[in-house]
Design an enzyme around this catalytic site. Structure first.
Site, mmCIF file in Angstrom:
data_model
loop_
_atom_site.group_PDB
_atom_site.id
_atom_site.type_symbol
_atom_site.label_atom_id
_atom_site.label_comp_id
_atom_site.label_asym_id
_atom_site.label_seq_id
_atom_site.Cartn_x
_atom_site.Cartn_y
_atom_site.Cartn_z
ATOM 1 N N THR A 15 0.812 -1.224 0.000
ATOM 2 C CA THR A 15 0.000 0.000 0.000
ATOM 3 C C THR A 15 0.839 1.265 0.000
ATOM 4 O O THR A 15 0.480 2.259 -0.625
ATOM 5 C CB THR A 15 -0.935 0.004 1.244
ATOM 6 N N ASP A 59 1.529 -6.459 -4.664
ATOM 7 C CA ASP A 59 0.728 -6.505 -3.443
ATOM 8 C C ASP A 59 1.303 -7.688 -2.650
ATOM 9 O O ASP A 59 1.581 -8.746 -3.233
ATOM 10 C CB ASP A 59 -0.734 -6.768 -3.812
ATOM 11 N N SER A 60 1.501 -7.534 -1.353
ATOM 12 C CA SER A 60 2.224 -8.584 -0.624
ATOM 13 C C SER A 60 1.460 -9.897 -0.548
ATOM 14 O O SER A 60 2.030 -10.915 -0.141
ATOM 15 C CB SER A 60 2.630 -8.106 0.769
ATOM 16 N N THR A 91 1.594 -4.786 4.129
ATOM 17 C CA THR A 91 1.418 -5.225 5.511
ATOM 18 C C THR A 91 0.838 -6.643 5.617
ATOM 19 O O THR A 91 1.060 -7.327 6.614
ATOM 20 C CB THR A 91 0.481 -4.265 6.275
ATOM 21 N N ASP A 92 0.083 -7.060 4.578
ATOM 22 C CA ASP A 92 -0.665 -8.319 4.707
ATOM 23 C C ASP A 92 0.219 -9.516 5.059
ATOM 24 O O ASP A 92 -0.160 -10.347 5.881
ATOM 25 C CB ASP A 92 -1.435 -8.621 3.410
HETATM 26 N N1 ASP Z 1 -2.723 -5.522 0.329
HETATM 27 C C1 ASP Z 1 -1.646 -4.674 0.757
HETATM 28 C C2 ASP Z 1 -0.369 -5.484 0.750
HETATM 29 O O1 ASP Z 1 -0.145 -6.218 1.668
HETATM 30 C C3 ASP Z 1 -1.937 -4.136 2.115
HETATM 31 C C4 ASP Z 1 -0.884 -3.212 2.680
HETATM 32 O O2 ASP Z 1 0.174 -3.000 2.165
HETATM 33 O O3 ASP Z 1 -1.152 -2.642 3.751
HETATM 34 O O4 ASP Z 1 0.396 -5.392 -0.171
#
Ligand code: ASP
Length: 356
Positions: A15, A59-60, A91-92
């Site tokens: 994100t 995206d993670s 974060t995921d």
């Molecule tokens: N879907 C995003 C990811 O993990 C969420 C984030 O970065 O907060 O890449």
């Protein structure tokens, strides 16, 4: 003049570097040039900051073991050129990636700080700028000419955690991560207060050792009321399966019905390693406490003690890829390799690091 700290930013996506795609209306990753335009502050550090990017950034949720190995190799190749590393990551799955990297990099003597954000860096209320700026400061921090935090960590909002002790706990909050079984390594307020007693420092001058093998023939099996024999049987009979992380209730408890226990027993007899971690975020597995845990112990399940599922999974991938005999793997599973586990009867952190 002392040399300027040299920091390598590795941008994987997430994100922090996303923008709204005008066609789909969804958030998707943009390249690092776009991110750095939002960050004139980086120049004010006066550090030697370089960046490298995944191409394309992801995206993670798309992360996989091959990309953890790629990250470890980037750090290995650039290890002598930089004082510290900051990995921008979604974060995921950040807790999985930080755990995996901690096992892949042995004898780490420099900071590797994962961070990201809940709001993209281009948004007015973004948490990304502060997260990145403080992570860079931590990655560069030295005491008596040595790095203050030579560990794989996650920094988010105002806390620095050991990566392999961390879990994503909030979808929305800026303090998205928690480390329930280990104290923060630092807290950032007006000053960054380091918790020196909680940080692991390398002993002697051991050379960095990079591991580049992970085996993903593993499964996570979460126990729930109503779980069926058919489900357990099909998971445990997955082709090529070598190990299972079983997420049990409370202190490591599960149903004692004979159909359940005999599935576990026969998997153990087939050579499948079964590691017990708790569905609770705080506390440790102790299979000797209740009959419902003891039955698992008798069936050959081994304790994951207070490990997070993320740490147990990535540690298992690491061990089964690097060792072939189950006895060694089982012995190493519940011994701390990178400070990821605290066995109940060991409280002095200096005594619980194991060399492999
Ligand atoms: N879907 C995003 C990811 O993990 C969420 C984030 O970065 O907060 O890449």
């Amino acid at each position: 003049m002392p040399k300027k700290p040299a920091i390598l930013i590795i941008y994987t996506g997430g994100t922090i570097g996303m923008a709204l795609d005008p066609e789909t209306g969804n958030l998707s990753p943009v390249n690092f040039v776009e991110i750095s335009k939002q960050l004139p502050e980086l120049i004010r550090f006066g550090f030697d900051i370089k960046a490298t990017s995944f191409s394309p950034p992801i995206d993670s949720s798309e992360i996989e073991p091959a990309l953890w190995i790629k990250l470890a190799k980037i750090i290995g190749e650039q290890y002598d050129n930089f004082d510290g590393f900051v990995i921008l990551h979604g974060t995921d799955t950040m807790a999985y990636s930080a755990s995996a990297l901690s096992f892949l990099i042995e004898n780490l003597g420099k900071p590797v700080i994962f961070t990201g954000s809940q709001l993209p860096i281009g948004m007015l209320r973004t948490d990304g700028k502060e997260n990145l700026i403080t992570s860079i400061e931590i990655a560069a921090a030295k005491i008596n000419n040595s790095p203050v935090v030579p560990e794989v960590c996650i920094f988010f909002q105002n806390k620095l955690f050991r990566g392999n002790r961390t879990k994503k706990y909030s979808v929305d909050f800026f303090n998205a991560f928690r480390s329930e079984n280990y104290p923060p390594l630092a807290e950032a307020g007006i000053k960054i207060e380091y918790n020196y007693n909680a940080i692991n420092y390398p002993y002697g001058e051991k050379k960095l050792k990079l591991h580049t093998r992970l085996d993903n023939n593993v499964a996570i099996l979460k126990v729930f009321p109503g779980i069926t024999g058919k489900l357990i049987n099909s998971v445990l009979n997955t082709e090529d399966l070598k190990a299972v992380i079983i997420e049990t209730y409370g202190s490591g408890n599960a149903p004692t019905s004979s159909w359940f226990i005999s599935e576990i027993e026969s998997a153990v007899k087939r050579g499948i390693i079964i590691i017990n971690v708790s569905q609770c975020s705080t506390g440790s597995v102790d299979m000797t406490k209740y009959n419902t845990g003891n039955k698992l112990l008798e069936a050959g399940v081994i304790s994951g003690h207070d490990m997070t599922t993320e740490a147990a999974l990535t540690k298992t991938m690491f061990l089964i890829a690097n060792y072939s005999d189950n006895e060694t793997i089982c012995n190493l599973i519940n011994k701390p390799l990178r400070g990821e586990v605290l066995m109940q009867n060991l409280t002095d952190k200096k005594t619980y690091l194991t060399d492999i």
